[in-house]
Write a protein that holds these residues in place. Sequence first.
Motif, PDB file in Angstrom:
ATOM      1  N   GLU A  72       0.825  -1.196   0.000  1.00  0.00           N
ATOM      2  CA  GLU A  72       0.000   0.000   0.000  1.00  0.00           C
ATOM      3  C   GLU A  72       0.864   1.254   0.000  1.00  0.00           C
ATOM      4  OE1 GLU A  72      -3.451   0.452   2.121  1.00  0.00           O
ATOM      5  OE2 GLU A  72      -4.326  -1.308   1.176  1.00  0.00           O
ATOM      6  N   PHE A  73       1.963   1.213   0.724  1.00  0.00           N
ATOM      7  CA  PHE A  73       2.881   2.352   0.745  1.00  0.00           C
ATOM      8  C   PHE A  73       3.404   2.612  -0.662  1.00  0.00           C
ATOM      9  CE2 PHE A  73       7.253   3.883   0.877  1.00  0.00           C
ATOM     10  CZ  PHE A  73       7.123   5.039   1.623  1.00  0.00           C
ATOM     11  N   GLU A  74       3.788   1.548  -1.354  1.00  0.00           N
ATOM     12  CA  GLU A  74       4.341   1.685  -2.699  1.00  0.00           C
ATOM     13  C   GLU A  74       3.303   2.244  -3.661  1.00  0.00           C
ATOM     14  OE1 GLU A  74       6.659  -1.057  -6.033  1.00  0.00           O
ATOM     15  OE2 GLU A  74       5.837  -1.968  -4.221  1.00  0.00           O
ATOM     16  N   GLU A  75       2.063   1.759  -3.570  1.00  0.00           N
ATOM     17  CA  GLU A  75       1.010   2.239  -4.466  1.00  0.00           C
ATOM     18  C   GLU A  75       0.679   3.706  -4.206  1.00  0.00           C
ATOM     19  OE1 GLU A  75      -3.519   1.101  -5.923  1.00  0.00           O
ATOM     20  OE2 GLU A  75      -2.474  -0.150  -4.447  1.00  0.00           O
ATOM     21  N   ARG A 308       6.848   1.505 -13.338  1.00  0.00           N
ATOM     22  CA  ARG A 308       6.752   1.908 -11.935  1.00  0.00           C
ATOM     23  C   ARG A 308       5.378   1.606 -11.348  1.00  0.00           C
ATOM     24  NH1 ARG A 308      10.223   4.989 -14.585  1.00  0.00           N
ATOM     25  NH2 ARG A 308      11.996   5.957 -13.524  1.00  0.00           N
ATOM     26  N   HIS A 309       4.414   1.317 -12.207  1.00  0.00           N
ATOM     27  CA  HIS A 309       3.035   1.075 -11.750  1.00  0.00           C
ATOM     28  C   HIS A 309       2.991  -0.208 -10.929  1.00  0.00           C
ATOM     29  CE1 HIS A 309      -1.272   0.592 -11.665  1.00  0.00           C
ATOM     30  NE2 HIS A 309      -1.455   1.705 -12.344  1.00  0.00           N
ATOM     31  N   PRO A 310       2.461  -0.160  -9.700  1.00  0.00           N
ATOM     32  CA  PRO A 310       2.443  -1.352  -8.837  1.00  0.00           C
ATOM     33  C   PRO A 310       1.740  -2.557  -9.460  1.00  0.00           C
ATOM     34  CG  PRO A 310       1.870   0.622  -7.590  1.00  0.00           C
ATOM     35  CD  PRO A 310       1.903   1.028  -9.028  1.00  0.00           C
ATOM     36  N   ALA A 311       0.777  -2.327 -10.350  1.00  0.00           N
ATOM     37  CA  ALA A 311       0.035  -3.437 -10.945  1.00  0.00           C
ATOM     38  C   ALA A 311       0.638  -3.936 -12.257  1.00  0.00           C
ATOM     39  CB  ALA A 311      -1.423  -3.025 -11.184  1.00  0.00           C
ATOM     40  N   VAL A 365      -5.391  -0.924 -16.636  1.00  0.00           N
ATOM     41  CA  VAL A 365      -5.039  -0.020 -15.535  1.00  0.00           C
ATOM     42  C   VAL A 365      -5.280   1.424 -15.972  1.00  0.00           C
ATOM     43  CG1 VAL A 365      -3.368  -1.528 -14.426  1.00  0.00           C
ATOM     44  CG2 VAL A 365      -2.604  -0.016 -16.256  1.00  0.00           C
ATOM     45  N   ALA A 366      -5.723   2.231 -15.015  1.00  0.00           N
ATOM     46  CA  ALA A 366      -5.911   3.661 -15.258  1.00  0.00           C
ATOM     47  C   ALA A 366      -4.569   4.382 -15.136  1.00  0.00           C
ATOM     48  CB  ALA A 366      -6.918   4.229 -14.271  1.00  0.00           C
ATOM     49  N   LEU A 367      -4.524   5.579 -15.723  1.00  0.00           N
ATOM     50  CA  LEU A 367      -3.330   6.415 -15.622  1.00  0.00           C
ATOM     51  C   LEU A 367      -3.540   7.567 -14.645  1.00  0.00           C
ATOM     52  CD1 LEU A 367      -2.213   6.609 -19.365  1.00  0.00           C
ATOM     53  CD2 LEU A 367      -1.515   4.969 -17.601  1.00  0.00           C
ATOM     54  N   GLU A 368      -4.710   7.613 -14.021  1.00  0.00           N
ATOM     55  CA  GLU A 368      -5.012   8.646 -13.040  1.00  0.00           C
ATOM     56  C   GLU A 368      -5.786   8.049 -11.875  1.00  0.00           C
ATOM     57  OE1 GLU A 368      -5.387  12.707 -15.773  1.00  0.00           O
ATOM     58  OE2 GLU A 368      -7.196  11.688 -15.093  1.00  0.00           O
TER      59      GLU A 368
END
Length: 372
Positions: A72-75, A308-311, A365-368
């Motif tokens: 969660e911290f990373e996201e 870099r996106h967590p997903a 995945v969304a970008l915002e």
Amino acid sequence: MAAAATPTTSFAPAPVPARGLGRIKAAPLPVSTLPRRVLLRAASESPMVAGDTLLGLYEKERLGFSQYADEEFEEERYWETLDADLRYWTRSLRPVQWYPGHIAKTEKELKEQLRLMDVVIEIRDARIPLSTSHPKMDSWLGNRRRIIVLNREDMISTEDRNAWATYFANQGTKVVFANGQLGMGTMKLGRMAKSVASGVNTKRKEKGLLPRPVRAGIVGYPNVGKSSLINRLLKRRMCPAAPRPGVTRELKWVRFGTDLELLDSPGILPMRISDQTAAIKLAICDDIGERSYDFPDVAAILVQMLIRHPAVGSDAFRRRYRIDVESDCGKMFVTKLSVHLFNGDTNQAAFRILSDYRKGKFGWVALERPPT
């Protein structure tokens, strides 16, 4: 990663240590400080097995809590720092600008028609809801009722959808998630438009006037799916639609049943897009004309966003293209892919990366995410 010597050809991460996007491992948080959703998730995924002692169970859950706290911290850190990095990455690029001649005429006509509207339906791209909102829309609408439709809901994750649903609910804004290609959400939209504007005919009746159909205007950026949504709502092809910006060129009224009239309008953009981070997202999502941007530049930034996106992460690119991601520099990856698959043609490599994102090859995945 440090910025390259030639800033015009490098998209290195912004040199802001306190807000960097490096994969910094957070120190394990005390159990008592973890969010409730983290505790519930970890507890539900820590089944008791034979031979477990109370001390062993506590240790297992403590490690589980730390793992989910790190995630969660990373996201949260990713979304918090994304805009700053995008501003840094885009500062030396050719500005993305696109304003076809028909848009100026459309904007003038649309502002005149808005005075006749009972409700305005603003269509946005669910992947970039903030970037697909016209900066002048609020001033144009004034106190008119508005419904926001986040189209292409199939292109975002459940977490993205929940985050935006909560955000708009807290603002008191009516929102509908839709998929114009398959027709999902269209019937709900029709009912909501009639309901929101139901007071129109009540007032007319009080004045001794006959009831009339509710007038709803469909507005939004190019290629966000306005015409496709109308066609699905009407269950027939009444408005020209294609998966590219600029197909609809004129305003057109269409009737939905006996009690709802819809105005389809061409996509409208600001004459000059001052927020280039938003402009890059429009290019990535194909919501602006292709002539307005350089494919390799936009693809390079997309690579940096997704690794870099967590997903997503660099593993998604390794699996997709069977080449290693050796650094955080997107331009280096585009060049490497061009050599690997396209005989050094960076335009083809960039187009492939952008197409793969638009088709969900890296996951939906969304970008915002909503501002905090």
